[in-house]
Design an enzyme around this catalytic site. Structure first.
Site, PDB file in Angstrom:
ATOM      1  CE  LYS A  85      -3.887   1.814   2.741  1.00  0.00           C
ATOM      2  NZ  LYS A  85      -4.688   1.588   3.969  1.00  0.00           N
TER       3      LYS A  85
ATOM      4  CB  SER B 176      -8.221   0.676   5.981  1.00  0.00           C
ATOM      5  OG  SER B 176      -8.983   1.849   6.159  1.00  0.00           O
TER       6      SER B 176
ATOM      7  CB  SER C  19      -7.895   3.551   3.044  1.00  0.00           C
ATOM      8  OG  SER C  19      -7.161   2.976   4.095  1.00  0.00           O
TER       9      SER C  19
END
Lengths: 476, 494, 97
Positions: free
Chosen positions: B77, B176, B152
């Site tokens: 990420k 997330s 996210s």
């Protein structure tokens, strides 16, 4: 016309003497080229996290103990949030609701001998910000983050100070303490000891605090006094004219000798303090704290007391000796090596200090405390006089030899042979019949002339007391 | 090759059945074929990946030892700091930032000989549940590219689901990792707070953020956590408890759930508000747990309904402070309007934040403001303690694991939820309490909803109970086939 | 409590966010709704006695490290990522004291 008194509180920041910064391993050395002592942590890079330097806590606790504070065994770091280019994270890691220590006090001595007690509200740990340098080309400012993350303690006093001179001496007291503890080098000119002053006026006899102003940018003991004197006078003028003092922050302008309002800081900042979630609570072992308490060195004030009460030194000498702990250490070593305290203190404050550029350098002086004790003992034993001691002293500096060796080689021992001296005296009396007549007529001052002549004839080595004694006997 | 999991690939590469370079090339090809549609990657580091793969192959040729993730293509990420590789946290504010260091989890992956394919799309600064607030454009769900992958860590879930990487690392602050894992039909694990170092994680909410793995199987997540987890002196909130190597993978050998006491919080499943087919899939999954021998019982988490309010005060307060460092001084792009005076510098650089981030910074600043601090931030912290105690009581009172949905709905359409931020926040209800309490949470694929989209089952446990969660998850996985489903993407030769 | 434009302006100033007219309008509306929602925490009997969570015996204690120097990062490497620098310093627009 109401009489006003000044109410002063000082917030003092002390840079701690550690090798590395508070939350990272960068060096804290002063004077390095810009931005060469920085890392991801102290420049607030995304993803960087703080790791506490344990020496910082130890220094802070020792200072707090020396100030008689109550140590909090569980304290917390808090974030103080504001924007400034030299504050890399956009917040300063400090302490707010749970500081390391609270509730102490210090005794401040004035040269007049007056003593006053000043309360300490709190002592907490925090990190320093970087430096902004203004006036660069192109209307820009330059930011150097070497200083960002250097550990500080903030010492907040109660508003117990009443006079600028007292405030300056409070600063001196703090300085002596941090230096004696080894917690900081306490240098106001270099910024390792800084002070902001809060000052207000109120009618004498009342207890409610007046409107206070904060005065910043004071970087010497002298300026502590001058800035406060100015600000008190300024506020007094305002009140006398029927006005109201405005609560604001003012900068001391040393060149102009005035304080100026900092317009940009007029709005009180909302720092939105909250406990720093990157740092768990600091937990202290009570037993460790007690051990630290018992290993505190004797502090300057305690030393000064002891020198007066136990060693019989005059208060001024005691105060002068304890101003720098290196000097007091040297004095005690001299006494420990056998010198009489009063003689040692007097000699150190005159002859020794004349030979070093800075009192702090005495520990490295060419003449050690032991050697000085040797010299003073010869004097005590009557083997040399004070005049002879003053002759031997420079030779000790040149050769680093002990006094006895030098005296023997240079024939600087006092002559205390009564017969020899008497013979000299008779010769001088014979050679100076006029002065003898003057003396016998009642001119007492002529006595000194004879003493001088005898000393000259003996190359200064005659024992002065014997000379006096025998001279009187023979003249009278 | 792009259908095999991390553990599988590591084994085959180590046995030299297949080369690390071939595996990496296969994944890079698949990214090239599919990611222009999905937009799950922000940065692909093909050169670096192939170089690492080559090194692994060379070492294997020479008979030298290699790490547990040898040659496994992993993606990160974009809020995980990677030295020299652009890291943006999904934001314009950090565009072009090439970090001067590797975060701890990145360093540990490298030390384990993983191949780092690149950086994955995300909601800006991890603030969001749909991956729609990224400065690089939204990421799309491989199961239906008109829908969100969740957020996210949307890019991570989408990339794993589409076979673009064998595993990924995401972060979870309020759900997330778990919610996007559910939306994309993959496994996602949020470890206990403090289990994995946050050094090198671009902070959103410091007391809530955790790094965790997303992968196709429970065992792959276990392998990844063993590599990245454990004490780190550079993170003062990292737990000192060591991770026994192999212990988590060992736990994944579990096949039944006898004597496992599973609690179902009535505040989660009995309040309504769930999409019917999502609820059905979750209930069926719970029934499967019972069939495997688990003792299912009713439990209560009474302060559940205050969790979202508490979270959105605490998380945004911490975020408002963590994001203050983005001020245009030390990193970030050079902006033309930034040089006039200081205020202009701040407004130009911080003007680059997206709307969601601005909204949360302001909410957080407000919560800490003088006069409101205690009523908002202070109260939220006290409520947090109450929520922690709710969980403690349930676990102390005879419950090993809590089972519940991950999300009240399946993946929604792109753009569907953008107008009402509060609505978006309310959907975090099942994942958020776990972050507030610092507990570990595992999301597992457990079915498809009526629209054919994945549904996730969530398992929560007491602190440091990852082995129990992973074991339970592995047993469930073994008894079901949900984890073998693949999104209907164009086939690519592998 | 109702969030007003002034509240939002004040908060925006504190966090150095410059809002356009439409942004101010939108955020005032949205923040008002959110704050109204989170205000429900009032319902809980949690007493108002200082905002810090109680220090717990079971909470982690702050780890610490030896006071040792570690090498600093290369200045050029760090400055190279800055929007404006002169090779030695970070540069910012003039700060007026």
């Amino acid at each position: 016309m109401i009489d006003h008194e000044a109410v002063i509180g000082l917030e003092v920041h002390v840079q701690l003497a550690t090798r590395s910064k508070i939350f990272c391993g960068c060096s804290t050395r002063f004077g390095a080229p810009p931005n060469t002592q920085i890392c991801t942590v102290c420049t607030g890079q995304p993803g960087a996290l703080p790791v506490l330097n344990r020496q910082v806590i130890e220094h802070a606790v020792r200072m707090a103990l020396a100030c008689g504070c109550t140590i909090r065994h569980r304290s917390r770091f808090a974030r103080k949030n504001y924007f400034y280019p030299d504050l890399p994270k956009g917040y300063q890691i400090s302490q707010y609701e749970r500081p390391l220590a609270e509730g102490g006090q210090l005794e401040v001595w004035l040269p007049t001998g007056e003593r006053s007690r000043v309360g300490i509200t709190r002592i907490h740990v925090e990190e320093d910000a970087g430096k902004s340098i203004h006036g660069a080309e192109g209307g820009q400012s330059r930011v150097d983050l070497n200083r960002a993350g250097v550990p500080l303690i903030e010492i907040v006093s109660e508003p117990d100070l009443r006079h600028p001179v007292q405030a300056a001496h409070y600063m001196r007291t703090l300085r002596g303490m941090v230096r004696a503890l080894g917690v900081s080098d306490g240098n106001m000119e270099q910024g390792s000891l800084r002070c902001d002053a809060n000052v207000s006026l109120r009618p004498v006899g009342t207890t409610r605090l007046g409107v206070k102003t904060e005065v910043k940018n004071i970087n010497s003991f002298r300026f502590v006094q001058h800035a406060l004197e100015y600000e008190i006078a300024r506020q007094s003028d305002v009140l006398r004219a029927g006005g109201v003092v405005r609560q604001e922050t003012r900068l001391w302008d040393a060149a102009a000798g005035v304080t100026r309002s900092m317009r940009s800081k007029e709005q009180a900042e909302d720092y939105r303090y909250f406990p720093d979630p990157d740092l768990p609570q600091v937990v202290l072992d009570p037993a460790w704290v007690e051990r630290l308490r018992h290993t505190l060195p004797e502090l300057p004030d305690a030393r000064r007391h002891r020198y007066v009460e136990q060693l019989g030194l005059p208060p001024d000498d005691a105060a002068a000796l304890t101003r720098e702990h290196e000097l007091a250490d040297y004095f005690e070593a001299t006494v420990a090596a056998g010198a009489a305290p009063r003689r040692a203190s007097s000699w150190i404050l005159t002859e020794l200090l004349a030979r070093v550029s800075d009192a702090r350098d005495v520990a490295r002086a060419r003449v050690t405390a032991e050697r000085l004790a040797g010299l003073l003992q010869l004097w005590d034993d009557g083997r040399i006089s004070s005049a002879l001691a003053k002759q031997i002293w420079p030779l000790m500096w040149d050769s680093a030899e002990d006094a006895q060796t030098i005296a023997r080689r240079e024939h600087l021992f006092q002559d205390s042979d009564g017969e020899v001296i008497e013979a000299q005296i008779r010769r001088v009396i014979e050679d100076n019949p006029q002065q003898v007549a003057q003396y016998r007529e009642g001119k007492q001052k002529v006595f000194g002339f004879f003493v001088g002549q005898v000393m000259r004839a003996t190359s200064g080595k005659a024992n002065p007391q014997l000379v006096n004694q025998l001279l009187r006997k023979l003249l009278d | 090759m792009t259908d095999l999991g991390a553990s599988d690939l590591a084994g085959r590469i180590r046995a030299r059945e297949v080369t690390a370079q071939a595996v990496t090339r296969a994944h890079l090809d698949r990214i090239a074929a599919l990611d222009s549609t999905l937009n799950s990657f922000i940065t692909v580091d093909a050169e670096g990946a192939l170089a690492s793969a080559r090194q692994v192959d060379q070492r294997l040729e020479r008979g030298e030892p290699v790490g547990p993730l040898c040659g496994v293509p992993v993606a990160l990420k974009d809020n995980l700091v990677t030295a020299g590789i652009e890291t943006t946290a999904g934001s314009r504010v950090l565009r072009g930032w090439r970090p001067p260091y590797d975060g701890t989890v990145v360093a540990r992956l490298r030390a384990a000989d993983a191949v780092l394919l690149g950086k994955l799309n995300m909601d800006e600064f991890a603030m969001g549940s749909s991956c729609e607030s990224s400065a690089h454009g939204p990421c799309r769900n491989p199961w239906d590219t008109g829908r969100v992958p969740g957020g996210s860590s949307g890019g991570a879930a989408a990339a794993v689901a589409a076979g673009l990487c064998a595993a990924a690392l995401g972060t979870d602050t309020g759900g997330s990792i778990r919610q996007p894992a559910s939306f994309c039909g993959v496994v996602g694990l949020k470890p206990t707070y403090g289990r994995v170092s946050r050094m090198g994680v671009i902070a959103f909410a410091s007391s809530l953020d955790q790094v965790g793995p997303l992968a196709r199987t429970v065992r792959d997540c276990a392998l990844l956590l063993e590599v990245i987890g454990g004490p780190d002196v550079k993170d003062s909130t990292c737990l000192p408890a060591p991770l026994q190597p192999g212990s988590l993978q060992q736990a994944c050998q579990r096949r039944e759930l006898k004597r496992l006491r599973v609690g179902i919080p009535r505040e989660y499943l009995d309040q309504g508000g769930l999409e019917p087919s999502v609820e059905r899939a979750v209930r069926e999954a719970i029934a499967t747990l019972a069939e495997l021998g688990a003792e299912v019982r009713d439990v209560s988490l009474p302060h559940t309904r205050y969790a979202i309010a508490a979270y959105y005060l605490i998380a945004t307060a911490e975020a408002s402070s963590n994001l203050a460092r983005y001020d245009g001084v030390r990193f970030g792009p050079t902006l033309p309007g930034a040089r006039g005076n200081l205020d202009q510098m701040y407004s130009a650089s911080r003007g680059e934040f997206g709307a969601e981030v601005k909204r949360r910074i302001m909410l957080g600043t407000f919560a800490l403001c003088a006069g409101y601090h205690d009523a908002y931030y202070g109260r939220a912290q006290r409520v947090r303690a109450l929520i922690q105690r709710d969980f403690q009581r349930v676990f102390d009172g005879g419950c090993d694991v809590i089972a519940c949905p991950t999300s009240p709905c399946s993946a929604f359409r792109l753009g569907q939820r953008l107008d009402d931020p509060l609505q978006m926040y309310l959907a975090d209800i099942f994942t958020i309490s776990c972050n507030l309490a610092g507990l570990p949470g595992l999301a597992l694929p457990c079915g498809l909803c009526d629209e054919g989209l994945p549904v996730g089952l969530q398992l929560l446990g007491p602190p440091l109970s990852e082995a129990t969660l992973l074991g339970a998850g592995a047993a469930y996985e073994h008894a079901t086939a949900w984890h073998t489903l693949r999104p209907p993407l164009d086939p690519v030769t592998s | 409590m109702k969030i007003t434009h002034d509240d939002v302006r004040h908060v925006a100033r504190l966090c150095r966010l410059e809002l356009s007219g439409p942004e101010l309008e939108l955020f005032t509306h949205q923040l008002d709704a959110i704050v109204a929602y989170v205000t429900q925490l009032e319902q809980l009997d949690a007493p108002l006695d200082g905002s810090e969570a109680p220090d717990s015996e079971t909470e982690l204690t702050c780890p610490d490290r030896e006071d040792e120097e570690a090498p600093s990062l290369d200045r050029e490497l760090l400055l190279s990522q800055a929007p404006a620098h002169d090779g030695e310093h970070f540069l910012v627009p003039r700060i007026i004291e």
